[in-house]
Design an enzyme around this catalytic site. Structure first.
Site, PDB file in Angstrom:
ATOM      1  CE  LYS A 168      -4.134  -2.218   1.649  1.00 23.06           C
ATOM      2  NZ  LYS A 168      -3.737  -3.625   1.872  1.00 23.06           N
TER       3      LYS A 168
HETATM    4  C1  LIG Z   1      -4.415  -4.666   1.468  1.00 24.82           C
HETATM    5  C2  LIG Z   1      -3.674  -5.919   1.383  1.00 24.82           C
HETATM    6  C3  LIG Z   1      -4.106  -6.942   0.549  1.00 24.82           C
HETATM    7  C4  LIG Z   1      -5.395  -6.866  -0.242  1.00 24.82           C
HETATM    8  O1  LIG Z   1      -5.353  -5.887  -1.239  1.00 24.82           O
HETATM    9  P1  LIG Z   1      -6.712  -5.322  -1.893  1.00 24.82           P
HETATM   10  O2  LIG Z   1      -6.290  -4.236  -2.777  1.00 24.82           O
HETATM   11  O3  LIG Z   1      -7.545  -4.849  -0.729  1.00 24.82           O
HETATM   12  O4  LIG Z   1      -7.337  -6.462  -2.588  1.00 24.82           O
HETATM   13  C5  LIG Z   1      -3.326  -8.074   0.459  1.00 24.82           C
HETATM   14  N1  LIG Z   1      -2.187  -8.202   1.177  1.00 24.82           N
HETATM   15  C6  LIG Z   1      -1.755  -7.234   2.001  1.00 24.82           C
HETATM   16  C7  LIG Z   1      -0.511  -7.454   2.773  1.00 24.82           C
HETATM   17  C8  LIG Z   1      -2.467  -6.063   2.129  1.00 24.82           C
HETATM   18  O5  LIG Z   1      -2.028  -5.113   2.936  1.00 24.82           O
END
Ligand SMILES: *Cc1c(COP(=O)(O)O)cnc(C)c1O
Length: 463
Positions: free
Chosen positions: A110
């Site tokens: 993210k």
């Molecule tokens: C947010 C997250 C996901 C899922 O991603 P999305 O975009 O919500 O589908 C998977 N793995 C990790 C480590 C995350 O932080």
């Protein structure tokens, strides 16, 4: 490029307006009014670009109301806090390529989007002289990445709701140890979905939203999806160069459908190049049920060892639905209304086969995840975090011979040391950024999962 709502009831707006608006004022999600295509010539000339150069090229197609030089600066600044020169390197391990998306300040994918979004917000607010209160709900990783994206920035306060004691200890510390005056951590006594519902409801309270200049930073913000499109191109170029293959598959550990939706857009931009997009979930499998049986119905959230994917209502799904329904906003509107009333959507056999042209899906449970961490380590010496392990399991199972498979590695294993330790009998080493967190000063408010309580808290602390 102008932006429209999946529910069709707003006039088109600019990128700047879309970033500030977050959720569309008609309750829908914002999307570009068309998806730009990338020519074969561009696919050739972009192949050698650095990550930041490539990000600038991709984003320029969607952002036409920020001066090129300024955008270049924003993109450049967004990737300086990464600890790898390639930003999102691709490594080959056994039969699969791992796209490492965890080299940012909070060690999860993210950061790639939220470092950028924080800079865009600051840029737009400095220009306009406005202020903003960012409100978001997190199941763990978004929160800390959002907080790191805007900590200490002028004209912005940030309020992040996380489910009390339902995020990993490190995730919790990563959020609560950021004690800048503009950061407000709220632990709610409920689930992530409760937090998300409260945030959505507050955003739908238009007078409140306008009085407090609320902005979104969670995965519904278009700028986040946009930043995530870039690494699909980046990985595509790396793997194409290494293998000489023109078609590549991706496996994506999925929760809110943000990351894989970015992949869907990247695929449409290229028009070719993607063989398969594999959507991988843990036991919270609404999306794999949708793909495999046409059943999109809410279940109960099950806490798992991959908590950032413990989601039942995938907030970005509506964006996919918009394209799936041939850009018929009225149909999306009706479907979402029915979904919020009945908790499910049904798809015909014909529709199901269309969905399966777009995605393959696999749900990977806890024991298979732990087994995968163990076997992958034994075979390759590489430690997967539990989210990535879900993707790797599905990717290996749904891989076809002669088509390279890339799995998105969404978090560093040290962020989820307990799960890794269950699998391997020892914790992975903490990278320097995570050492000594427990000793730092922390700040957090524990509140009821109640919209009035949260609204009141916001009202008191908004900038
Ligand atoms: C947010 C997250 C996901 C899922 O991603 P999305 O975009 O919500 O589908 C998977 N793995 C990790 C480590 C995350 O932080």
């Amino acid at each position: 490029m102008r932006y429209i709502s999946t529910r069709g009831r707003i006039d088109s707006i600019s990128f700047r307006e879309a970033v500030i608006m977050g959720l569309a004022t008609d309750g829908g999600l914002l999307l570009p009014e068309s998806i730009p295509t990338v020519s074969t010539g561009e696919l050739k000339s972009w192949a050698k670009l650095s990550y930041s150069e490539l990000a600038f090229k991709v984003m320029s197609l969607f952002i036409t109301d920020i001066k090129a030089g300024d955008l270049q600066g924003l993109v450049g600044r967004s990737y300086t806090a990464f600890d790898h020169p390639e930003i999102t390197p691709v490594v080959k391990k056994g039969n699969i390529y791992i796209l490492e998306l965890f080299h940012g300040p909070t060690l999860a994918f993210k950061d790639v989007a939220l470092q950028f979004l924080g800079n865009v917000f600051e840029y737009l607010l400095l220009e306009s002289g406005h202020k903003m209160n960012i409100l978001g709900a997190t199941s763990g990783d978004t929160g800390s990445a959002a907080i790191y994206g805007v900590r200490g920035k002028k004209n912005i306060n940030i309020f992040i709701l996380h489910p009390y004691k339902r995020v990993s200890p490190i995730q919790e510390l990563q959020m609560t140890t950021v004690t800048d005056a503009n950061v407000f951590n709220i632990a709610i006594k409920g689930t992530f979905d409760d937090g998300q519902a409260i945030v959505k409801a507050i955003f739908n309270d238009i007078p409140f939203k306008e009085t407090h200049s609320l902005g979104a930073i969670n995965s519904i913000n278009w700028a986040r999806v946009l930043a995530q499109i870039v690494y699909y191109f980046y990985a595509y170029f790396r793997v194409r160069e290494e293998t000489g293959r023109e078609e590549i598959s991706f496996a994506v550990p999925t929760g809110n459908f943000g990351d894989i939706f970015a992949g869907h857009i990247a695929r449409r931009m290229m028009g070719k190049g993607f063989h398969r997009l594999v959507l991988a979930t843990n036991e919270n499998n609404i999306l794999t049920r949708f793909i495999n049986t046409g059943d999109y119905s809410i279940g109960k959230v099950v806490p798992t060892i991959s908590p950032s994917m413990d989601i039942q209502v995938a907030s970005n799904f509506e964006r996919y639905l918009y394209y799936f329904y041939s850009e018929d906003a009225e149909r999306v509107r009706a479907a979402m209304k029915s979904f919020s009333k009945n908790g499910h959507l049904k798809f015909t056999k014909k529709e199901q086969s269309l969905v399966r042209k777009d995605f393959a899906g696999q749900s990977v449970d806890q024991s298979a995840t732990l087994k995968t961490i163990r076997s992958f380590y034994e075979e390759t010496g590489y430690i997967l975090d539990p989210h990535t392990a879900v993707g790797v399991r599905a990717g290996l199972d749904l891989r076809e011979p002669d088509v390279p498979m890339v799995c998105l590695a969404t978090a560093h294993p040290a962020k989820f040391g307990e799960a890794v330790s269950q699998a391997l009998g020892r914790e992975p080493e903490l990278p320097p950024g995570l050492q000594g967190l427990a000793e730092r000063e922390a700040r957090c408010e524990v509140l009821e999962a109640d919209i009035d309580v949260i609204r009141d808290y916001l009202h008191k602390n908004a900038i």
